[in-house]
Design a protein around this motif. Structure first.
Motif, short mmCIF file in Angstrom:
data_model
loop_
_atom_site.label_atom_id
_atom_site.label_comp_id
_atom_site.label_asym_id
_atom_site.label_seq_id
_atom_site.Cartn_x
_atom_site.Cartn_y
_atom_site.Cartn_z
N PHE A 173 -0.85 2.39 -1.80
CA PHE A 173 -0.87 2.58 -0.36
C PHE A 173 0.30 1.88 0.33
CE2 PHE A 173 -5.45 3.71 -0.84
CZ PHE A 173 -5.36 4.97 -0.26
N MET A 174 0.74 0.74 -0.21
CA MET A 174 1.90 0.06 0.36
C MET A 174 3.15 0.93 0.24
SD MET A 174 1.50 -4.04 -0.45
CE MET A 174 2.32 -3.86 -1.99
N PHE A 175 3.38 1.52 -0.93
CA PHE A 175 4.54 2.39 -1.11
C PHE A 175 4.44 3.64 -0.24
CE2 PHE A 175 5.12 0.14 -5.23
CZ PHE A 175 6.43 -0.27 -5.01
N ARG A 176 3.24 4.18 -0.14
CA ARG A 176 3.03 5.39 0.66
C ARG A 176 3.32 5.13 2.13
NH1 ARG A 176 -2.57 7.79 2.00
NH2 ARG A 176 -1.98 9.65 3.13
N ASN A 177 2.85 4.02 2.67
CA ASN A 177 3.11 3.67 4.06
C ASN A 177 4.59 3.40 4.30
OD1 ASN A 177 0.45 3.97 4.80
ND2 ASN A 177 -0.06 1.79 4.54
N GLY A 178 5.24 2.78 3.35
CA GLY A 178 6.68 2.52 3.47
C GLY A 178 7.48 3.81 3.56
N LYS A 179 7.11 4.79 2.75
CA LYS A 179 7.81 6.09 2.79
C LYS A 179 7.56 6.80 4.11
CE LYS A 179 8.27 7.00 -2.09
NZ LYS A 179 8.05 7.94 -3.19
N LYS A 180 6.35 6.69 4.64
CA LYS A 180 6.04 7.32 5.93
C LYS A 180 6.87 6.68 7.04
CE LYS A 180 1.34 9.05 5.42
NZ LYS A 180 -0.04 8.94 5.90
N MET A 215 -10.82 -4.68 -11.18
CA MET A 215 -9.97 -5.50 -10.35
C MET A 215 -8.51 -5.01 -10.40
SD MET A 215 -10.09 -9.48 -10.23
CE MET A 215 -8.95 -10.49 -9.45
N PHE A 216 -8.05 -4.62 -11.60
CA PHE A 216 -6.69 -4.10 -11.71
C PHE A 216 -6.55 -2.75 -10.98
CE2 PHE A 216 -6.72 -6.86 -15.53
CZ PHE A 216 -5.68 -7.69 -15.13
N ALA A 217 -7.61 -1.96 -10.98
CA ALA A 217 -7.58 -0.68 -10.28
C ALA A 217 -7.45 -0.90 -8.78
CB ALA A 217 -8.84 0.12 -10.60
N LEU A 218 -8.12 -1.89 -8.25
CA LEU A 218 -8.03 -2.21 -6.83
C LEU A 218 -6.60 -2.63 -6.45
CD1 LEU A 218 -9.49 -2.52 -4.13
CD2 LEU A 218 -10.02 -4.87 -4.79
N ILE A 219 -5.98 -3.45 -7.28
CA ILE A 219 -4.60 -3.88 -7.03
C ILE A 219 -3.65 -2.68 -7.10
CG2 ILE A 219 -2.70 -5.28 -7.94
CD1 ILE A 219 -4.82 -7.34 -8.77
N ALA A 220 -3.88 -1.77 -8.06
CA ALA A 220 -3.05 -0.58 -8.20
C ALA A 220 -3.17 0.32 -6.95
CB ALA A 220 -3.43 0.19 -9.45
N VAL A 221 -4.39 0.46 -6.44
CA VAL A 221 -4.61 1.27 -5.23
C VAL A 221 -3.90 0.64 -4.04
CG1 VAL A 221 -6.37 2.04 -3.59
CG2 VAL A 221 -6.74 2.31 -6.04
N LEU A 222 -3.96 -0.67 -3.89
CA LEU A 222 -3.28 -1.36 -2.79
C LEU A 222 -1.76 -1.17 -2.89
CD1 LEU A 222 -5.33 -4.68 -2.50
CD2 LEU A 222 -5.30 -2.76 -0.91
N ILE A 223 -1.21 -1.29 -4.08
CA ILE A 223 0.22 -1.10 -4.27
C ILE A 223 0.62 0.35 -3.94
CG2 ILE A 223 2.06 -1.04 -6.01
CD1 ILE A 223 0.72 -3.49 -7.30
#
Length: 142
Positions: free
Chosen positions: A11-18, A1-9
């Motif tokens: 992707f959020m940072f990655r999309n923000g930088k794009k 469950m923590f790994a899923l939250i880490a992956v979502l975070i």
């Protein structure tokens, strides 16, 4: 469950930088003459950009608008970067003149002849200026 939250975070940072990179590219492409579309759907051509006030003067048809830079949503037709001046014909990069050396204006003319004619012109100008002037004593020069 923590790994899923880490992956979502991640992707959020990655999309923000794009998004930031895309916005920076858009802002760098804003130049007078470029055709753009505003967020409201109005198409126009940029006439001027005020960097201090973050305003863009936009011409659409017969109307002129002053809008904030961030109101521009996309560049429809970009303006090409300014073309650099063409180098002088007849000179290769390694044929640069030495310091103080003059370049001949025509093929038959030599730099020394050009320099001599320039010196004669300057001397004639000095002589013509001295004829009509007065020295500090108030008497005209001969």
């Amino acid at each position: 469950m923590f790994a899923l939250i880490a992956v979502l975070i991640f992707f959020m940072f990655r999309n923000g930088k794009k998004r930031q990179a895309a916005m920076q590219e858009l802002q760098n492409g804003l130049r007078p003459g470029a055709e753009v579309m505003l967020q409201s759907g109005i198409f126009g051509t940029i006439e001027a950009i005020d960097e201090a006030e973050n305003r863009v003067t936009l011409r659409s048809g017969t109307s002129t608008f002053d809008v904030h830079r961030n109101a521009v949503s996309q560049i429809v037709t970009p303006v090409d970067a300014p073309v650099e001046e063409a180098p002088m014909v007849g000179l290769a990069p390694d044929d640069d003149p030495e310091f103080g050396e003059r370049i001949a204006k025509t093929e038959g003319e030599t730099p020394a002849a050009d320099a001599a004619s320039e010196v004669d012109e300057v001397q004639n100008d000095i002589d013509s200026d001295d004829r009509g002037t007065e020295d500090q004593g108030g008497t005209p020069k001969a």
